[in-house]
Write an enzyme that holds these catalytic residues in place. Sequence first.
Site, PDB file in Angstrom:
ATOM      1  N   LYS A   1       0.905  -1.296   0.097  1.00  0.00           N
ATOM      2  CA  LYS A   1      -0.187   0.140  -0.086  1.00  0.00           C
ATOM      3  C   LYS A   1       0.857   1.460   0.000  1.00  0.00           C
ATOM      4  O   LYS A   1       0.716   2.275  -0.666  1.00  0.00           O
ATOM      5  CB  LYS A   1      -0.913  -0.004   1.194  1.00  0.00           C
ATOM      6  CG  LYS A   1      -1.744   1.191   1.631  1.00  0.00           C
ATOM      7  CD  LYS A   1      -2.797   1.530   0.335  1.00  0.00           C
ATOM      8  CE  LYS A   1      -3.564   2.578   0.534  1.00  0.00           C
ATOM      9  NZ  LYS A   1      -4.596   3.167  -0.326  1.00  0.00           N
TER      10      LYS A   1
ATOM     11  N   LYS B   1       0.060  11.545   5.862  1.00  0.00           N
ATOM     12  CA  LYS B   1       0.321  10.552   6.408  1.00  0.00           C
ATOM     13  C   LYS B   1       0.824   9.220   5.644  1.00  0.00           C
ATOM     14  O   LYS B   1       2.032   8.895   6.242  1.00  0.00           O
ATOM     15  CB  LYS B   1      -0.893  10.122   7.349  1.00  0.00           C
ATOM     16  CG  LYS B   1      -0.822   8.675   8.233  1.00  0.00           C
ATOM     17  CD  LYS B   1      -1.721   7.792   7.725  1.00  0.00           C
ATOM     18  CE  LYS B   1      -2.826   7.769   6.867  1.00  0.00           C
ATOM     19  NZ  LYS B   1      -3.300   6.468   6.619  1.00  0.00           N
TER      20      LYS B   1
HETATM   21  P1  NAP Z   1     -12.503   8.903   7.592  1.00  0.00           P
HETATM   22  O1  NAP Z   1     -13.506   9.227   6.578  1.00  0.00           O
HETATM   23  O2  NAP Z   1     -11.746  10.052   8.329  1.00  0.00           O
HETATM   24  O3  NAP Z   1     -13.025   7.726   8.497  1.00  0.00           O
HETATM   25  C1  NAP Z   1     -12.131   7.450   9.800  1.00  0.00           C
HETATM   26  C2  NAP Z   1     -13.340   6.865  10.647  1.00  0.00           C
HETATM   27  O4  NAP Z   1     -12.527   6.452  11.898  1.00  0.00           O
HETATM   28  C3  NAP Z   1     -14.194   8.138  11.095  1.00  0.00           C
HETATM   29  O5  NAP Z   1     -15.461   7.525  10.886  1.00  0.00           O
HETATM   30  C4  NAP Z   1     -13.758   8.292  12.548  1.00  0.00           C
HETATM   31  O6  NAP Z   1     -14.801   8.608  13.311  1.00  0.00           O
HETATM   32  C5  NAP Z   1     -13.089   7.220  13.149  1.00  0.00           C
HETATM   33  N1  NAP Z   1     -11.997   7.428  13.803  1.00  0.00           N
HETATM   34  C6  NAP Z   1     -10.916   8.327  13.653  1.00  0.00           C
HETATM   35  N2  NAP Z   1     -10.062   8.472  14.718  1.00  0.00           N
HETATM   36  C7  NAP Z   1     -10.705   7.374  15.672  1.00  0.00           C
HETATM   37  C8  NAP Z   1     -10.104   6.801  16.986  1.00  0.00           C
HETATM   38  N3  NAP Z   1      -8.823   7.287  17.477  1.00  0.00           N
HETATM   39  N4  NAP Z   1     -10.743   6.137  17.421  1.00  0.00           N
HETATM   40  C9  NAP Z   1     -11.917   5.554  16.922  1.00  0.00           C
HETATM   41  N5  NAP Z   1     -12.417   6.084  15.741  1.00  0.00           N
HETATM   42  C10 NAP Z   1     -11.815   7.037  15.250  1.00  0.00           C
HETATM   43  O7  NAP Z   1     -11.257   8.132   6.693  1.00  0.00           O
HETATM   44  P2  NAP Z   1     -11.442   7.232   5.469  1.00  0.00           P
HETATM   45  O8  NAP Z   1     -11.101   8.298   4.161  1.00  0.00           O
HETATM   46  O9  NAP Z   1     -12.407   6.202   5.557  1.00  0.00           O
HETATM   47  O10 NAP Z   1      -9.997   6.555   5.697  1.00  0.00           O
HETATM   48  C11 NAP Z   1      -9.792   5.369   6.389  1.00  0.00           C
HETATM   49  C12 NAP Z   1      -8.418   4.812   6.001  1.00  0.00           C
HETATM   50  O11 NAP Z   1      -8.491   4.075   5.003  1.00  0.00           O
HETATM   51  C13 NAP Z   1      -7.296   5.618   6.351  1.00  0.00           C
HETATM   52  O12 NAP Z   1      -6.234   4.537   6.833  1.00  0.00           O
HETATM   53  C14 NAP Z   1      -7.011   5.951   4.715  1.00  0.00           C
HETATM   54  O13 NAP Z   1      -5.431   6.259   4.322  1.00  0.00           O
HETATM   55  C15 NAP Z   1      -7.365   4.738   4.237  1.00  0.00           C
HETATM   56  N6  NAP Z   1      -8.009   4.826   2.639  1.00  0.00           N
HETATM   57  C16 NAP Z   1      -8.650   5.925   2.415  1.00  0.00           C
HETATM   58  C17 NAP Z   1      -9.060   6.222   1.016  1.00  0.00           C
HETATM   59  C18 NAP Z   1      -9.935   7.202   0.535  1.00  0.00           C
HETATM   60  O14 NAP Z   1     -10.174   7.519  -0.691  1.00  0.00           O
HETATM   61  N7  NAP Z   1     -10.435   7.970   1.551  1.00  0.00           N
HETATM   62  C19 NAP Z   1      -8.723   5.287  -0.114  1.00  0.00           C
HETATM   63  C20 NAP Z   1      -7.912   4.112   0.515  1.00  0.00           C
HETATM   64  C21 NAP Z   1      -7.417   4.136   1.696  1.00  0.00           C
HETATM   65  P3  NAP Z   1     -15.382  10.180  13.749  1.00  0.00           P
HETATM   66  O15 NAP Z   1     -16.601   9.905  12.787  1.00  0.00           O
HETATM   67  O16 NAP Z   1     -15.571  10.384  15.007  1.00  0.00           O
HETATM   68  O17 NAP Z   1     -14.405  11.059  13.104  1.00  0.00           O
END
Ligand code: NAP
Length: 297
Positions: free
Chosen positions: A174, A242
Site C-alpha cells: 500500500k 500521513k
Molecule cells: P475517515 O472518513 O476520516 O474515517 C475514519 C473513521 O474513523 C471516522 O468515522 C472516525 O470517526 C473514525 N476514527 C478516527 N479516529 C478514531 C479513533 N482514534 N478512535 C475511533 N475511531 C476513530 O477516513 P477514510 O477516508 O475512511 O480513511 C480510513 C483509512 O482508509 C485511512 O487509513 C486511509 O488512509 C485509508 N484509505 C482511504 C481512502 C479514501 O479514498 N478515503 C482510500 C484508500 C485507503 P469520527 O466520525 O468520530 O471522526
Amino acid sequence: MRSSTAVAVLGLGIMGGPMANNLLRAGYDVIGYNRSPAKVANFVEQGGRGAETIAAAVHDADVIVTMLPDSPDVEQVVAGEDGVLEHAASGALWIDASTIRPDVTVRMAAAAADKGIRAVDAPVSGGEAGAIEGSLSIMVGGAAADVDAARPILEAMGTTVVHVGPAGSGQTVKAANQLIVAGTIELVAEALVFLDAHGVDAEAAVKVLAGGLAGNRILDRKAAGMIAGDYTPGFRVDLHHKDLGIVTAAAREAGVAIPLGVVVAQLMGALRARGHGSLDHSALRLLVDELSGRARS
Ligand code: NAP
C-alpha cells in the site's frame, strides 16, 4: 438471508461506511461502531446493527474489520483500554483495512496472536468510488490460512484481492501504491497548469492524453475535478501526507532512494501547511498554480 458470520466494522467513515454496506449486501450480519454516533445511526438506517462501544461491537463477532485513519488510532482501538484485544473472542479474525505503518502492523499482529486472535492486514486502493462500488483493490498480508479465511469478506468489498506476503506486507505494498498515486497526481497537476498557461483546451488535451502512453487512472478519475477546481474529498490531503510519511520512513529504513517521492512528500506537506489538509489530494494542483504565479480565485 443473513449469514451466521457476524462481522464488526469499526470506523464508518468515507471508506468504512460503504464497505460495511457492501458486507450487508453480501448477507453478513454486520455490527457497525464509530467514534461519533451519527454514522452508526446512518448505518442502522441501511439495515445494519449498531453498537455504542467497541466491546459491544466485537464481543460476539467472528470477524472484526477496522477502517481507521492512522497508526495511533488503530493502536488505540485495538490494543487500548476497552479495545478489540480486550473484548474479542479467542479465534476471532481481525482484518485491518486501514493504511498504517508496516512495523506497527507487525507489532499489533503479534499482540493479537498472544490473545488467540488471527490478524490480517488488508489496506485498500480505489478510493471512495471503489468502496461504494465494491471494486477495491486489496493487498493482503498475513498467514495463508488466515488470508484464506478473510478472502470471502474481502471479496464482498473488492474485486482484486491479492495475498502479497506475511503480516505487514499488505501495508508495504500500500505504501508503494501511495508513492505512485501521489507522484502521478503531481505530474497530472503540472501538466494541467502547463496546458492552461499555453491556452490549450484542457478537456480535449486530457481526452487524447488518456488514450496514449500517458493514460492513467488519475487522468480518468481526477482530471475533471482538477480542471473544474473541485477538490471535494475523496482522499484527504491529511491522509496522503500521513501515507507519504510512511513511505519515506520505510524507504529510509530499507536504504532505498526515492528522490521524486521525497519531493512530492514535501509538496503534500506544504499543501497541508497552507491549510488545505481537508481537501482531496488532487488539490496538489492548487500548489502548482501558486508556485507558477497562476493562483485561481
Ligand atoms: P475517515 O472518513 O476520516 O474515517 C475514519 C473513521 O474513523 C471516522 O468515522 C472516525 O470517526 C473514525 N476514527 C478516527 N479516529 C478514531 C479513533 N482514534 N478512535 C475511533 N475511531 C476513530 O477516513 P477514510 O477516508 O475512511 O480513511 C480510513 C483509512 O482508509 C485511512 O487509513 C486511509 O488512509 C485509508 N484509505 C482511504 C481512502 C479514501 O479514498 N478515503 C482510500 C484508500 C485507503 P469520527 O466520525 O468520530 O471522526
